[in-house]
Write a protein that holds these residues in place. Structure first.
Motif, PDB file in Angstrom:
ATOM      1  N   SER A 253      62.099 -21.632  -0.018  1.00 20.31           N
ATOM      2  CA  SER A 253      61.959 -21.261   1.442  1.00 20.31           C
ATOM      3  C   SER A 253      61.670 -22.662   2.067  1.00 20.31           C
TER       4      SER A 253
ATOM      5  N   SER B   9      60.216 -24.281   6.119  1.00 20.59           N
ATOM      6  CA  SER B   9      59.806 -23.939   7.687  1.00 20.59           C
ATOM      7  C   SER B   9      60.136 -25.347   8.396  1.00 20.59           C
TER       8      SER B   9
ATOM      9  N   LYS C 185      63.409 -15.101  13.560  1.00 21.22           N
ATOM     10  CA  LYS C 185      63.668 -16.518  12.765  1.00 21.22           C
ATOM     11  C   LYS C 185      65.156 -16.896  12.889  1.00 21.22           C
TER      12      LYS C 185
ATOM     13  N   THR D 268      65.244 -24.465   9.761  1.00 28.73           N
ATOM     14  CA  THR D 268      65.064 -23.535  10.800  1.00 28.73           C
ATOM     15  C   THR D 268      64.437 -23.971  11.894  1.00 28.73           C
TER      16      THR D 268
ATOM     17  N   GLY E  37      60.569 -20.921  12.370  1.00 26.58           N
ATOM     18  CA  GLY E  37      59.667 -20.527  11.104  1.00 26.58           C
ATOM     19  C   GLY E  37      60.522 -20.321   9.560  1.00 26.58           C
ATOM     20  N   PRO E  38      59.650 -19.635   8.827  1.00 26.85           N
ATOM     21  CA  PRO E  38      60.300 -19.594   7.347  1.00 26.85           C
ATOM     22  C   PRO E  38      61.633 -18.974   7.322  1.00 26.85           C
TER      23      PRO E  38
END
Length: 160
Positions: A43, A45, A82, A137, A140-141
């Motif tokens: 993941s 951000s 997102k 991104t 956000g994640p």
């Protein structure tokens, strides 16, 4: 359409460089390398592209060679408004534009989407080159390989 390529020239169902007009040639595939990423993912951000752990190295045999890079399979997960952007890098160079090759967007819900990217690169090098999948991104994640699927990156040398 090339007027020099006639039905008589290809009557044997074989298209060869000799049958094409002057200046045209058929590319041949040299080496082919690929890598598989099949672990549950990563993941980020980050609003800048970051490597996601999927890469392949290839060393062109000539500076005139082109490299066809394909990425397929896998998944990108974005949720709750997102945005995720995916691209292919050659070493430290983004081969896509500012937002890469592919975007994933979700409105008030989630989106799980597959990857499908390809590019024909002209590295003009006989040194080892690494092609890698990067993601970023803007809101956000975003998760790369959020489900236990496989993503494959393949690099093929196209001889000139």
């Amino acid at each position: 359409v090339d007027a020099n390529v006639t039905t008589a020239k290809i009557a044997d169902n074989a298209v060869t460089s000799a049958k094409l007009a002057s200046g045209l040639a058929l590319g041949k595939i040299g080496q082919v390398v690929s890598a598989v990423y099949d672990t549950t993912g990563t993941s980020t951000s980050s609003s800048s592209f970051v490597a996601m752990g999927l890469s392949v190295a290839i060393t062109p045999s000539a500076t005139s060679s082109k490299i066809l890079v394909q990425v397929s399979g896998g998944s990108v997960y974005t949720a709750n408004d997102k945005n995720g952007w995916i691209t292919i890098y050659r070493d430290s160079t983004n081969l896509g534009n500012t937002n890469g090759f592919q975007g994933h967007f979700a409105n008030s819900s989630y989106l799980l989407g597959a990857l499908s990217m390809s590019t024909l690169d002209s590295p003009s090098s006989t040194s080892a080159i690494t092609y890698a999948v990067y993601i970023k991104t803007t809101s956000g994640p975003v998760n790369f390989q959020s489900q236990p699927t496989r993503t494959v990156i393949t690099a093929m040398e196209v001889l000139a």
